[in-house]
Write a protein that holds these residues in place. Structure first.
Motif, PDB file in Angstrom:
ATOM      1  N   THR C 185       0.769  -1.002  -0.115  1.00  0.00           N
ATOM      2  CA  THR C 185       0.192   0.183  -0.049  1.00  0.00           C
ATOM      3  C   THR C 185       1.122   1.273  -0.335  1.00  0.00           C
ATOM      4  N   GLY C 186       0.738   1.981  -0.757  1.00  0.00           N
ATOM      5  CA  GLY C 186       1.536   3.296  -1.139  1.00  0.00           C
ATOM      6  C   GLY C 186       0.594   4.441  -0.205  1.00  0.00           C
ATOM      7  N   GLU C 187       0.626   5.259   0.418  1.00  0.00           N
ATOM      8  CA  GLU C 187      -0.143   6.013   0.810  1.00  0.00           C
ATOM      9  C   GLU C 187       0.687   7.751  -0.218  1.00  0.00           C
ATOM     10  N   PHE C 188       0.590   8.633  -0.481  1.00  0.00           N
ATOM     11  CA  PHE C 188       1.125   9.765  -1.428  1.00  0.00           C
ATOM     12  C   PHE C 188       0.179  10.661  -1.629  1.00  0.00           C
ATOM     13  N   VAL C 189       0.708  12.317  -1.349  1.00  0.00           N
ATOM     14  CA  VAL C 189       1.058  13.163  -1.267  1.00  0.00           C
ATOM     15  C   VAL C 189       1.020  14.208  -3.024  1.00  0.00           C
ATOM     16  N   GLN C 190      -0.206  14.385  -3.683  1.00  0.00           N
ATOM     17  CA  GLN C 190       0.503  14.914  -4.654  1.00  0.00           C
ATOM     18  C   GLN C 190      -0.233  17.252  -4.591  1.00  0.00           C
ATOM     19  N   GLN C 191       1.060  17.383  -3.740  1.00  0.00           N
ATOM     20  CA  GLN C 191       1.225  18.697  -3.311  1.00  0.00           C
ATOM     21  C   GLN C 191       0.533  19.773  -5.015  1.00  0.00           C
ATOM     22  N   ARG C 192      -0.117  20.451  -4.390  1.00  0.00           N
ATOM     23  CA  ARG C 192       0.019  21.855  -5.701  1.00  0.00           C
ATOM     24  C   ARG C 192       0.715  22.344  -5.766  1.00  0.00           C
ATOM     25  N   LEU C 193       0.835  22.240  -6.914  1.00  0.00           N
ATOM     26  CA  LEU C 193       1.811  23.213  -8.211  1.00  0.00           C
ATOM     27  C   LEU C 193       1.244  24.590  -8.419  1.00  0.00           C
ATOM     28  N   ILE C 194       2.176  25.633  -8.813  1.00  0.00           N
ATOM     29  CA  ILE C 194       1.574  26.560  -9.211  1.00  0.00           C
ATOM     30  C   ILE C 194       2.698  26.786 -10.591  1.00  0.00           C
ATOM     31  N   PRO C 195       1.731  26.644 -11.734  1.00  0.00           N
ATOM     32  CA  PRO C 195       2.199  26.684 -13.211  1.00  0.00           C
ATOM     33  C   PRO C 195       3.397  27.187 -13.624  1.00  0.00           C
ATOM     34  N   ALA C 196       2.931  28.266 -13.185  1.00  0.00           N
ATOM     35  CA  ALA C 196       4.780  29.706 -13.719  1.00  0.00           C
ATOM     36  C   ALA C 196       5.149  29.579 -14.845  1.00  0.00           C
ATOM     37  N   ALA C 197       3.648  29.868 -15.628  1.00  0.00           N
ATOM     38  CA  ALA C 197       4.648  29.634 -17.014  1.00  0.00           C
ATOM     39  C   ALA C 197       5.264  31.089 -16.997  1.00  0.00           C
ATOM     40  N   ILE C 299      -2.954   3.671  -2.865  1.00  0.00           N
ATOM     41  CA  ILE C 299      -2.952   2.512  -3.796  1.00  0.00           C
ATOM     42  C   ILE C 299      -2.258   1.802  -3.303  1.00  0.00           C
ATOM     43  N   GLU C 300      -3.155   0.540  -3.574  1.00  0.00           N
ATOM     44  CA  GLU C 300      -2.695  -0.826  -3.551  1.00  0.00           C
ATOM     45  C   GLU C 300      -2.377  -1.996  -4.534  1.00  0.00           C
ATOM     46  N   LEU C 301      -1.121  -2.499  -3.686  1.00  0.00           N
ATOM     47  CA  LEU C 301      -1.810  -3.348  -4.836  1.00  0.00           C
ATOM     48  C   LEU C 301      -1.369  -5.449  -4.949  1.00  0.00           C
ATOM     49  N   ALA C 302      -2.089  -6.000  -5.328  1.00  0.00           N
ATOM     50  CA  ALA C 302      -1.791  -7.525  -4.704  1.00  0.00           C
ATOM     51  C   ALA C 302      -1.057  -8.035  -5.636  1.00  0.00           C
ATOM     52  N   ALA C 303      -0.790  -8.936  -5.408  1.00  0.00           N
ATOM     53  CA  ALA C 303       0.593  -9.620  -6.557  1.00  0.00           C
ATOM     54  C   ALA C 303       0.952 -10.959  -6.217  1.00  0.00           C
ATOM     55  N   ASP C 304       0.837 -12.059  -6.627  1.00  0.00           N
ATOM     56  CA  ASP C 304       1.161 -13.347  -6.542  1.00  0.00           C
ATOM     57  C   ASP C 304       2.998 -13.614  -5.461  1.00  0.00           C
ATOM     58  N   ALA C 305       3.542 -15.113  -5.910  1.00  0.00           N
ATOM     59  CA  ALA C 305       4.559 -15.201  -5.186  1.00  0.00           C
ATOM     60  C   ALA C 305       5.908 -14.430  -5.415  1.00  0.00           C
ATOM     61  N   ASP C 306       5.900 -14.205  -6.755  1.00  0.00           N
ATOM     62  CA  ASP C 306       6.267 -14.130  -7.764  1.00  0.00           C
ATOM     63  C   ASP C 306       6.150 -12.824  -8.049  1.00  0.00           C
ATOM     64  N   GLY C 307       5.799 -11.921  -7.390  1.00  0.00           N
ATOM     65  CA  GLY C 307       5.842 -10.893  -7.574  1.00  0.00           C
ATOM     66  C   GLY C 307       5.068 -10.450  -9.131  1.00  0.00           C
ATOM     67  N   LYS C 308       4.220 -11.048  -9.351  1.00  0.00           N
ATOM     68  CA  LYS C 308       3.018 -10.470 -11.073  1.00  0.00           C
ATOM     69  C   LYS C 308       1.651 -10.110  -9.951  1.00  0.00           C
ATOM     70  N   ILE C 309       1.841  -9.147 -10.349  1.00  0.00           N
ATOM     71  CA  ILE C 309      -0.039  -8.241 -10.062  1.00  0.00           C
ATOM     72  C   ILE C 309      -1.319  -8.974 -10.597  1.00  0.00           C
ATOM     73  N   THR C 310      -1.903  -8.778  -9.494  1.00  0.00           N
ATOM     74  CA  THR C 310      -2.874  -9.351  -9.515  1.00  0.00           C
ATOM     75  C   THR C 310      -4.200  -8.437  -9.265  1.00  0.00           C
ATOM     76  N   ARG C 379       5.818   4.236  -8.240  1.00  0.00           N
ATOM     77  CA  ARG C 379       5.699   4.578  -6.517  1.00  0.00           C
ATOM     78  C   ARG C 379       5.861   3.178  -5.655  1.00  0.00           C
ATOM     79  N   ALA C 380       5.171   2.633  -6.279  1.00  0.00           N
ATOM     80  CA  ALA C 380       3.860   1.385  -5.642  1.00  0.00           C
ATOM     81  C   ALA C 380       4.874   0.359  -6.257  1.00  0.00           C
ATOM     82  N   MET C 381       5.013   0.351  -7.413  1.00  0.00           N
ATOM     83  CA  MET C 381       5.705  -1.204  -7.700  1.00  0.00           C
ATOM     84  C   MET C 381       7.468  -1.206  -7.264  1.00  0.00           C
ATOM     85  N   ASP C 382       7.975  -0.123  -7.098  1.00  0.00           N
ATOM     86  CA  ASP C 382       9.768   0.133  -5.953  1.00  0.00           C
ATOM     87  C   ASP C 382       9.210  -0.575  -4.518  1.00  0.00           C
ATOM     88  N   LEU C 383       7.984  -0.240  -4.387  1.00  0.00           N
ATOM     89  CA  LEU C 383       7.779  -1.130  -2.991  1.00  0.00           C
ATOM     90  C   LEU C 383       7.205  -2.590  -2.921  1.00  0.00           C
TER      91      LEU C 383
END
Lengths: 273, 160, 787
Positions: C185-197, C299-310, C379-383
């Motif tokens: 499980t990953g919990e992430f903050v997407q902070q507000r961004l000022i586009p600043a062209a 985001i939550e990922l479920a995977a089998d023993a080989d790390g294959k996402i289910t 990020r979740a893939m790295d976790l």
């Protein structure tokens, strides 16, 4: 962002500047390069009634060898300090610190006197003159007086200069061969330091801190530690003693305290190395 | 207050309030709109011009401070026949610009840099441009442009 | 002519921009113009008790001062500002007028407008307007909005704007997690961004001296959409509106809205018969231009023993800000389909709750929903790699769609059909260019030595949705417009070609790329092609530039219009050469008869003949010009692998990005010079999110860093050289095989950088860091504190 309206007076001499300050009292503000003042005026955080422009006067912009010290005119631009061979030989810390101010375009206009008189605890040059034990020369209606750097910064954006005084010269003791270091920590190169440390090691060691309190300051406890025979680690541990660092987006007080310690260690290692 | 300046070799004058910023003197009073404004804190460098051959942020100078000054703006960089200044040419050849808004300031800062340091390292170019922000290019091609320009003879303010 | 498509070509746009001749809105001066000054709320949420305009009205050079109710009474608008994407039927959409009426809902909301005869006079007069506010409790974060103890709008009882689910097969999803060997499980903050062209937004509305018509010059990405929306909002007939986007200094999504200032300028100019203008200041832009991101992700990922996402399950809480702007509520949806990334995920579910806050509205910012999605899955893939105990490269390889082999038209669990993909060679190229093995060895060396500066290597294989088009697909999402693009190609009598593009550039170099497409198609010199755009009087049809759609929709439309031109020219050529059209070849700009050397007719001659119309086939219309409106059958899905190499100073928490390698695949390329530039710029915006930027608010809803002094847009000093490379997997969604590249860099880079920092700090037990990864946050993480 546009400055509020003001009256403009051009001072062609120091005496004329002092006369203008005397006439207009605390309504008036001196402007040299304007690189500390104009940004504040654009946000209307500063709304002086009278601007006394000293940036166009002749003189006060040279760097001279005066035997035991180097005299820098208050209107000398950062870029001139940064490129001075004389300072490179006799006070390389100051030369280097000038190169860390803002960015090159800012350094072409901003002056050492303007920066120091602004008294910003987050700016670089005050730390250098504190560490170097410089003397500042102020002129007012009653004549000239010398102010030790350690007595110059009196409060947040406040200095020992009276309302009718003008900073005219900075005198830096010659210290050829002294060890020195300037550790500036920031997230983006052009920005002010989150924390900075200047060190000069010339027999004894002096240390000063950037952005660790309401004024530019000496790291007295760390100096006492290292000059009293303590180790660099002892000095680093005492880096922030007596400081009151701010909390802001770039770091809270505890983090700044930690940074001061790391940077004092790095500065001493470099200055004594 | 009457402000007379020499810009790109020509004499200009305009009667402006003392609070008038140099960049607004150029843009609003003289119609020299090549110099842009990108911020209000002297951070972005879009307004960079030369005074006496040195780069300056014209949003942080009052027009009255520039009385009598020799100013070069982006309009003065190319030759009279339209030949691009070598720095401008390098920016074009290295794709050192996209939207073009930071470009005049970048070109002015970069030419000032090379006049002070004709053969900079890449690190010195990056340091020399620390006060100029670009949102499009990621700086990669800007740095490349300046390095390329440093490889050929560069004269500052060819138009003046 | 030698083919130019696919070769680097210098830009036509540059000489003007390099010499200061490019005209941005603020560069255009009109006699008699009035400057608007905005009186903006200092409170995030407050009732307006009264407004005293007398001092401002009495000031020199002031032509008028108007409060919101006064403007409404003047009948300047007939509808609130538009939201074109009501994502659900029951979505809450508070009325949003160009000025506040009786309550303000974010700091910087306009409460009154002054008109003065100078830039300085307008700034002064705005300061003289005295507003009496009664402050109300502000909702200054998603957490506060969820908590609901205060409501952002007094007229609404809840802060919740909508709930949007995408769960194609709930049972399969539940089963995947029930049967998983590994879950992360990953919990992430997407902070507000000022586009600043770099160019702040600006407007100039000029009434026609003949009366009745208004021309609006606006720093906009979307002149065509703006025209429709201004007409619908103000009641001014579209026929009387002309919108011009002159040189536009960057957009990045921030200039695709319908803004209060645009409505005010048009209507006041129309009412007063004088030109009205406004240019935002940089610090004002934190309030007057929408912001990006602003999401909390789980985001939550479920995977089998080989790390294959289910299975993959995602929930997003999205910060709308104070109001629904043009596509505010839809931004999370744009990302929703991409939370499965480049991976073969059998079961997927996504839900999103939109919330109102008393902050500047959010909307599209470079990538719009997709960088958020890519960040979460990458990020979740790295976790997952850590959980399974394999390297980040291996976990990706095990899960690539199609086993990493080349595929076309592959259906995903998120209901998309990816046009084409070929992920393994792309990863291989990135690993090779970065010397991945060497980096790992150096990392180990530093770890063994206890080096204060630890090395981190971060991977990201992203995919994005480009070419926002298929109009029917957009309809399925309740999007209020289509996604086609229009183009016209016409031969002028002199043999030169004019292209009218509906797609409008703001730095992307359309004039150059479109010329190249046309030059190759018609066999003429690219310098003989002129591209007209960004003015609704010249280019009346278009759906503009956003979502990396210009080339894969607009550019393709141009190519198809060229085909139609050639078809017509062939008919004329056959007629004039007395040959069967089927016996004609067209190459290098010349028609020739098969098997008859010397029987040739250049297309320019045919164009002139079509102009004189002296000798055309019976019934054929004169002139050689054709138009195409292209609505692609599918989106395009570019992808790539990025490698970020960071050095983390464990004593201070400082992160230095020391190397960056990007292998992108945007299908066929038109101008590699421009493609590479887009990649560079995109990467830096993602790096900026990872390390430097984030709009920060206090509990009262005040932005703490609106200026470029405090909002840290990085400089050249903070960025490394970027190493780029490409693989080429043509799209099957359009005849050019192109995909899109404007947002790719941003979509790949934030995750790569944060993955690299977490990788460097894995010996310290650090598995996540909130963006921006400031030195303090990193140092806290190293020392076991909150990140």
């Amino acid at each position: 962002m546009i400055p509020a309206a003001f009256d403009y007076v051009e001072a062609e001499s120091v005496d004329a500047a002092i006369a203008a300050l005397t006439e207009h009292g605390d309504e008036a503000k001196l402007m040299a390069g304007g690189h500390s003042l104009i940004p504040l005026m654009k946000f209307r955080l500063a709304t002086p009634g009278v601007i006394v422009d000293i940036g166009r006067m002749e003189g006060l912009n040279s760097i001279d060898d005066r035997g035991d010290h180097i005299a820098i005119g208050a209107l000398t631009r950062h870029m001139s300090v940064e490129t001075s061979e004389l300072l490179g030989a006799e006070a390389p810390l100051l030369k280097h610190v000038a190169s860390q101010v803002g960015d090159p375009s800012v350094r072409h206009r901003g002056t050492i006197g303007g920066s120091l008189a602004h008294g910003d605890p987050a700016s670089d040059l005050p730390a250098a003159i504190l560490a170097l034990g410089a003397t500042l020369v102020a002129k007012g209606p009653g004549g000239e007086r010398e102010i030790a750097a350690t007595d110059f910064f009196t409060g947040f954006l406040e200095t020992a200069l009276a309302d009718d005084e003008m900073l005219t010269e900075i005198r830096v003791p010659k210290m050829a061969g002294a060890g020195w270091s300037y550790q500036k920590f920031n997230r983006r190169a052009q920005d002010w330091a989150i924390v900075g440390v200047a060190a000069v090691s010339n027999g004894s060691t002096s240390l000063s801190l950037v952005n660790m309190g309401p004024t530019p300051m000496r790291a007295s406890a760390a100096e006492a530690a290292i000059n009293g025979g303590g180790s660099i680690d002892d000095a680093a541990a005492a880096a922030a003693d007596g400081a009151s660092p701010p909390d802001d987006l770039n770091g809270d007080a505890a983090y700044r305290t930690h940074l001061a310690s790391v940077l004092v260690r790095r500065a001493l290692t470099e200055a004594q190395g | 207050m009457l402000v007379e300046t020499t810009i790109n070799g020509q004499t200009y004058s305009a009667d402006v309030e003392p609070r008038t910023l140099l960049v607004h003197y150029l843009r609003d009073h003289l119609g020299l709109t090549g110099t842009n404004v990108g911020c209000d804190t002297s951070s972005c460098g879009a307004c960079t011009i030369h005074i006496g051959g040195e780069s300056v942020k014209s949003c942080t100078v009052l027009a009255v401070q520039a009385r009598g000054a020799e100013i070069t703006t982006i309009e003065g960089m190319a030759g009279d026949d339209g030949t691009l200044h070598p720095m401008q040419q390098a920016f074009m050849e290295c794709h050192g610009l996209q939207c073009g808004y930071c470009t005049p300031g970048m070109v002015m800062a970069a030419t000032s840099l090379l006049s002070e340091n004709p053969n900079p390292t890449e690190a010195e170019v990056r340091e020399g441009l620390e006060g100029n922000l670009c949102r499009c290019t990621g700086y990669h091609n800007i740095v490349k442009s300046v390095m390329a320009a440093a490889g050929s003879p560069v004269t500052i303010g060819a138009g003046s | 002519m030698t083919a130019v498509v696919g070769t680097p070509r210098l830009r036509k746009e540059d000489p003007k921009l390099l010499t200061g001749e490019g005209k941005y809105v603020d560069d255009i001066q009109v006699a008699g113009q009035l400057w608007m000054g905005m009186v903006r709320s200092p409170y995030a949420h407050a009732r307006i008790n009264s407004i005293d305009t007398s001092a401002a009205e009495a000031a020199d050079g002031v032509a008028g001062v108007y409060t919101g109710p006064q403007l409404a009474e003047m009948g300047l608008w007939i509808a609130p500002l538009p939201c074109a994407w009501p994502v659900t039927d029951d979505m809450v959409n508070p009325e949003h007028y160009p000025t506040a009426m009786d309550e303000v809902h974010h700091v910087g909301e306009i409460v009154a407008v002054v008109l003065a005869d100078s830039r300085y006079g307008a700034a002064d007069a705005a300061e003289l307007v005295d507003v009496d506010y009664e402050p109300l409790d502000a909702v200054a974060s998603i957490a506060a909005a969820r908590d609901g103890s205060a409501t952002a709008h007094s007229a609404h009882e809840t802060n919740k704007a909508y709930h949007w689910p995408l769960i194609p097969d709930p049972d399969a999803l539940e089963a995947a997690f029930a049967n998983a060997t590994h879950t992360v499980t990953g919990e992430f903050v997407q902070q507000r961004l000022i586009p600043a062209a770099m160019e702040p937004r600006g407007v100039l509305a000029v009434p026609s001296p003949m009366g009745g018509d208004v021309t609006l010059y606006s720093s906009t990405q979307v002149p065509h959409i703006l025209k429709v929306m201004i007409a619908a909002t103000t009641g001014i007939s579209e026929a009387k509106l002309r919108i011009v986007a002159p040189a536009v200094g960057g957009g990045f999504g921030a200039k695709l809205n319908v803004n209060p200032d645009e409505i005010l300028a048009v209507t006041l100019a129309n009412k007063l018969g004088r030109a009205v203008r406004w240019t935002e200041t940089r610090s004002e832009a934190a309030f007057s231009t929408h912001q990006g991101r602003g999401q909390l992700q789980k985001i939550e990922l479920a995977a089998d023993a080989d790390g294959k996402i289910t299975g993959c399950r995602v929930h997003v809480d999205a910060d709308m800000g104070a109001y629904m702007m043009l596509i505010t509520p839809g931004v999370p949806l744009l990302g929703s389909f991409l939370y499965t990334g480049v991976y073969d995920v059998p079961a997927f579910g996504f839900t999103c709750d939109g919330y109102f806050t008393n902050l500047t509205p959010t909307d599209a910012y470079r990538g719009a929903g997709r960088p958020e999605a890519s960040y979460a899955i990458e990020r979740a893939m790295d976790l997952l790699a850590l959980e399974v105990g394999v390297g980040p490269d291996e976990i990706r390889r095990r899960n690539y769609l199609g086993g990493g082999d080349h595929f076309t038209d592959m259906e995903t669990a998120s209901t998309l059909v990816f046009d084409s993909g070929h992920y393994s060679p792309n990863l291989d190229a990135a690993l090779e260019m970065s010397d991945y093995a060497g980096l790992r060895a150096e990392q180990q060396r530093r770890r063994d030595a206890g080096d204060a500066k630890q090395l981190g290597i971060g991977l990201c294989t992203y995919v994005e949705i480009c070419g926002l088009a298929p109009s029917r697909a957009l309809a399925g999402l309740n999007y209020g417009a289509g996604g086609w693009e229009h183009a016209m190609v016409r031969f002028l009598p002199t043999g030169k070609v004019e292209v009218v593009s509906g797609s409008t550039p703001h730095g992307q170099g359309h004039e150059t790329s479109w010329s190249m497409i046309v030059a190759d198609k018609l066999g003429i010199d690219p310098d003989d092609v002129t591209v007209l755009h960004s003015d609704t009087a010249i280019s009346p049809l278009g759906l503009d530039t956003y979502g990396s759609r210009s080339l894969s929709v607009g550019g393709v439309a141009i190519s198809m219009a060229c085909d139609k031109v050639i078809d017509k020219a062939k008919q004329i050529a056959a007629h004039q050469m007395e040959a069967n059209p089927d016996d004609l070849d067209f190459a290098g700009g010349t028609f020739s008869v098969k098997g008859q050397p010397g029987a040739e007719l250049p297309i320019q001659a045919i164009a002139f003949g079509a102009f004189t119309a002296h000798d055309l086939p019976d019934g054929m219309e004169p002139n050689l010009q054709e138009q195409v409106t292209f609505d692609p059958p599918n989106f395009a899905f570019p992808f790539g692998t990025h490698v970020a190499v960071t050095e983390v100073d464990t004593e201070t928490g400082e992160v230095e990005l020391i190397d960056y390698i990007a292998i992108d695949d945007c299908g066929n390329q038109i101008n590699p010079l421009i493609v590479e530039g887009q990649v560079h710029g995109g990467i830096v915006q993602g790096v900026a999110q990872a390390l430097y930027e984030g709009a920060s608010y206090d509990d009262a809803g005040n932005c703490r860093n609106p200026s470029l002094m405090d909002y840290l847009v990085p400089s050249a000093m903070e960025m490394p050289n970027i190493k780029t490379g490409f693989t080429t997997t043509p799209s099957t969604s359009n005849p050019l095989g192109v995909k899109g590249v404007g947002e790719a860099g941003t979509i790949g880079s934030a995750a790569a950088v944060v993955n690299a920092i977490c990788d460097a700090l894995s010996p310290y037990g650090v598995t996540d860091l909130e963006m921006p990864a400031t030195p303090q946050r990193v140092w806290n993480a190293i020392n076991g504190g909150a990140s």
